[in-house]
Design a protein around this motif. Structure first.
Motif, PDB file in Angstrom:
ATOM      1  N   THR A   1      -7.276  -0.675   0.554  1.00 47.64           N
ATOM      2  CA  THR A   1      -6.711  -1.041   1.852  1.00 47.64           C
ATOM      3  C   THR A   1      -5.266  -1.446   1.640  1.00 47.64           C
ATOM      4  O   THR A   1      -4.964  -2.247   0.753  1.00 47.64           O
ATOM      5  CB  THR A   1      -7.481  -2.232   2.465  1.00 47.64           C
ATOM      6  N   LEU A   2      -4.344  -0.901   2.438  1.00 48.45           N
ATOM      7  CA  LEU A   2      -2.931  -1.270   2.372  1.00 48.45           C
ATOM      8  C   LEU A   2      -2.614  -2.246   3.496  1.00 48.45           C
ATOM      9  O   LEU A   2      -2.991  -2.026   4.647  1.00 48.45           O
ATOM     10  CB  LEU A   2      -2.041  -0.036   2.494  1.00 48.45           C
ATOM     11  N   THR A   3      -1.950  -3.340   3.134  1.00 47.53           N
ATOM     12  CA  THR A   3      -1.593  -4.347   4.141  1.00 47.53           C
ATOM     13  C   THR A   3      -0.086  -4.445   4.352  1.00 47.53           C
ATOM     14  O   THR A   3       0.351  -4.931   5.392  1.00 47.53           O
ATOM     15  CB  THR A   3      -2.132  -5.731   3.729  1.00 47.53           C
TER      16      THR A   3
ATOM     17  N   GLY B   1      -2.092  -4.838  -0.944  1.00 53.19           N
ATOM     18  CA  GLY B   1      -3.392  -4.617  -0.308  1.00 53.19           C
ATOM     19  C   GLY B   1      -4.517  -5.043  -1.223  1.00 53.19           C
ATOM     20  O   GLY B   1      -4.323  -5.850  -2.127  1.00 53.19           O
TER      21      GLY B   1
END
Length: 143
Positions: free
Chosen positions: A118-120, A137
């Motif tokens: 997951t990229l944040t 992420g």
């Protein structure tokens, strides 16, 4: 009185039938053939993935392991298929099924994949050729 028979190659788990000149007798207890694991689908997945194992003589299965980890709650669909879910904490390895007729282990390995990345955030969010971008992420270790 007793009768004897030799188990032929390819025997499948089922009741036995004795045919005589006086009629047919069917056993009330199944005869369990030696199990065999032929394949499973899919061949990779994350915890929660449903896996369908295909083989022969799987009826009556009493145990199933993935890389040595006991799997609970598996479902014997029929004599040729068993369904199970990859549990949390599972690791990649062979599938082994135990029945009253013996045990069978897959020749291939099921690959347990980790959680999806997951990229944040990313920094910088602009740049030209040669710019190094830092991605933030979770579950990025396999990159």
């Amino acid at each position: 009185m007793q009768a004897e028979a030799t188990v032929p190659a390819g025997v499948q788990t089922d009741t036995l039938k004795l045919v005589t000149t006086n009629g047919i007798a069917v056993s009330t207890i199944p005869f369990y053939g030696t199990p065999r694991v032929d394949s499973f689908s899919p061949t990779t997945g994350r915890p929660g993935t449903q896996v369908l194992v295909t083989g022969i003589n799987l009826k009556g299965a009493t145990g199933l392991t993935l890389a040595g980890l006991a799997i609970t709650g598996f479902e014997v669909v029929d004599n040729r298929q068993i369904r199970f879910e990859i549990p949390a904490g599972a690791s990649s390895g062979t599938v082994r099924i135990t029945t009253p007729g013996g045990s069978a282990t897959s020749e291939t390995t099921f690959v347990v994949r980790g959680p999806e990345p997951t990229l944040t955030n990313l920094s910088p969010s602009e740049g030209g050729p040669g710019t190094t971008v830092t991605l933030l992420g979770s579950n990025l270790a396999a990159v």
